[in-house]
Enzyme design. Structure first.
Site, mmCIF file in Angstrom:
data_model
loop_
_atom_site.group_PDB
_atom_site.id
_atom_site.type_symbol
_atom_site.label_atom_id
_atom_site.label_comp_id
_atom_site.label_asym_id
_atom_site.label_seq_id
_atom_site.Cartn_x
_atom_site.Cartn_y
_atom_site.Cartn_z
ATOM 1 N N ASP A 73 -8.950 50.510 -39.413
ATOM 2 C CA ASP A 73 -9.730 49.846 -38.356
ATOM 3 C C ASP A 73 -8.808 49.124 -37.370
ATOM 4 O O ASP A 73 -7.722 48.680 -37.735
ATOM 5 C CB ASP A 73 -10.710 48.850 -38.997
ATOM 6 N N HIS A 90 -6.898 55.305 -30.611
ATOM 7 C CA HIS A 90 -7.175 56.347 -31.611
ATOM 8 C C HIS A 90 -5.995 57.314 -31.692
ATOM 9 O O HIS A 90 -5.579 57.711 -32.777
ATOM 10 C CB HIS A 90 -8.456 57.112 -31.253
ATOM 11 N N LEU A 126 0.052 65.067 -53.777
ATOM 12 C CA LEU A 126 -0.885 63.998 -53.395
ATOM 13 C C LEU A 126 -2.195 64.663 -53.013
ATOM 14 O O LEU A 126 -2.193 65.705 -52.356
ATOM 15 C CB LEU A 126 -0.325 63.231 -52.184
HETATM 16 C C1 IPE Z 1 -15.376 51.510 -40.201
HETATM 17 O O1 IPE Z 1 -14.942 50.910 -39.016
HETATM 18 C C2 IPE Z 1 -15.297 52.990 -40.113
HETATM 19 C C3 IPE Z 1 -13.990 53.589 -39.947
HETATM 20 C C4 IPE Z 1 -12.841 52.990 -39.873
HETATM 21 C C5 IPE Z 1 -13.988 55.018 -39.883
HETATM 22 P P1 IPE Z 1 -15.963 50.385 -37.899
HETATM 23 O O2 IPE Z 1 -15.127 49.797 -36.840
HETATM 24 O O3 IPE Z 1 -16.894 51.469 -37.505
HETATM 25 O O4 IPE Z 1 -16.783 49.264 -38.693
HETATM 26 P P2 IPE Z 1 -17.728 48.100 -38.166
HETATM 27 O O5 IPE Z 1 -18.728 48.734 -37.238
HETATM 28 O O6 IPE Z 1 -16.870 47.127 -37.441
HETATM 29 O O7 IPE Z 1 -18.331 47.500 -39.400
HETATM 30 C C1 IPE Z 2 -11.196 52.490 -36.215
HETATM 31 O O1 IPE Z 2 -10.889 51.739 -35.090
HETATM 32 C C2 IPE Z 2 -11.394 53.958 -35.883
HETATM 33 C C3 IPE Z 2 -12.786 54.441 -36.058
HETATM 34 C C4 IPE Z 2 -13.804 53.732 -36.451
HETATM 35 C C5 IPE Z 2 -13.009 55.815 -35.739
HETATM 36 P P1 IPE Z 2 -12.017 51.149 -34.148
HETATM 37 O O2 IPE Z 2 -12.311 52.150 -33.078
HETATM 38 O O3 IPE Z 2 -13.190 50.701 -34.926
HETATM 39 O O4 IPE Z 2 -11.273 49.923 -33.514
HETATM 40 P P2 IPE Z 2 -11.874 48.474 -33.223
HETATM 41 O O5 IPE Z 2 -12.428 47.950 -34.506
HETATM 42 O O6 IPE Z 2 -12.951 48.651 -32.198
HETATM 43 O O7 IPE Z 2 -10.702 47.701 -32.725
HETATM 44 MG MG MG Z 3 -13.690 48.925 -35.800
#
Ligand code: IPE
Ligand code: IPE
Ligand code: MG
Length: 252
Positions: free
Chosen positions: A21, A38, A132
């Site tokens: 995240d 990303h 792995l």
């Molecule tokens: C969780 O992250 C899902 C992934 C990393 C794939 P999100 O960024 O979607 O989670 P919330 O919405 O903050 O809980």
């Molecule tokens: C995690 O990073 C990637 C996915 C959920 C696909 P985020 O896109 O949720 O990044 P933040 O949390 O908005 O910074």
């Molecule tokens: Mg996120």
């Protein structure tokens, strides 16, 4: 004499599961669109796979796209799908050479045919590999996993292949998308949020949790090592008392 613990003295978790995240915030901190974050996150995936393969971790699960992430703007979802496809195409042979077995969990029927085909091919190509097991959770949700397991169980009951009394924890395990994998020993979430966001709800029952504010694109082997050190300092009791564990009266 140094008393610092050498990494080689550390016990490796068998299964590490990571919520990757913070990509969006990483990019926004640099005044760039979220999608740049990303793209930057792919490098962190490579690093963590390399680390786990080197250190004999058995299973690494990465949460790449949740069943709730469809709620994001269409352009971001589209970019994530494209990135997923191109990374898969680019990395598969390298992963295969590295003896990594790839497995996808989640409802992949939501993806276009071409992507589904690539995913199946990647699984087939690497299925005999043993360094792995890399599990990628895409369109995955813990609640989805429990629903699909329940459906499979009911299908079997309806044709008389299963009795109600046979429904045990082990049987549920065997019908989850993670069937055959050990439960995660160490859960890591980057990006500072301290929540599970519908990740492996059943499987995390006794997992050690580690949260770091490091944003996913900045995640590297040293942050992972910190998490493993923290894991080594935990006493896993699984319901027993501390004394029982110390006296090793029970086998964990
Ligand atoms: C969780 O992250 C899902 C992934 C990393 C794939 P999100 O960024 O979607 O989670 P919330 O919405 O903050 O809980
Ligand atoms: C995690 O990073 C990637 C996915 C959920 C696909 P985020 O896109 O949720 O990044 P933040 O949390 O908005 O910074
Ligand atoms: Mg996120």
């Amino acid at each position: 004499m140094s008393i610092s613990v050498d990494m080689s003295d550390l016990k490796m978790p068998k299964h590490i599961a990571i919520i990757m995240d913070g990509n969006g915030r990483w990019a926004q901190n640099r005044f760039m669109p979220r999608t740049v974050g990303h793209r930057a996150g792919v490098k962190s995936v490579r690093n963590v796979v390399e680390y786990c393969a080197n250190k004999n971790v058995e299973v690494l699960t990465l949460f790449a796209f949740s069943s709730e992430n469809w709620r994001r703007p269409a352009a971001e979802v589209e970019l994530l799908m494209g990135l997923f496809m191109s990374s898969l195409q680019r990395e598969i042979n390298r992963l295969d050479k590295r003896n990594v077995c790839l497995r996808f969990i989640g409802d992949i029927t939501a993806f276009n045919d071409k992507l589904q085909q690539k995913m199946l091919e990647a699984e087939l190509q690497t299925q005999g590999n043993s360094a792995l097991t890399l599990v990628i959770a895409v369109n995955y949700g813990g609640r989805w996993d429990l629903c699909q397991a329940t459906q499979k169980v009911i299908d079997k009951m309806s044709i008389g292949a299963l009795e109600k009394q046979e429904i045990t924890e082990q049987l549920i395990n065997d019908h989850l998308s993670t069937a055959g994998l050990p439960e995660p020993d160490l859960f890591i979430r980057t990006g500072g949020e301290q929540r599970v966001s519908n990740f492996m709800l059943w499987q995390l029952a006794y997992t050690e949790m580690y949260f770091t504010s490091t944003l996913w694109p900045d995640f590297d082997q040293s942050v992972l090592e910190e998490a493993v050190r923290s894991f080594n300092g935990r006493q896993r009791r699984f319901g027993h008392t501390s004394e029982q564990v110390l006296n090793q009266a029970i086998t964990l």
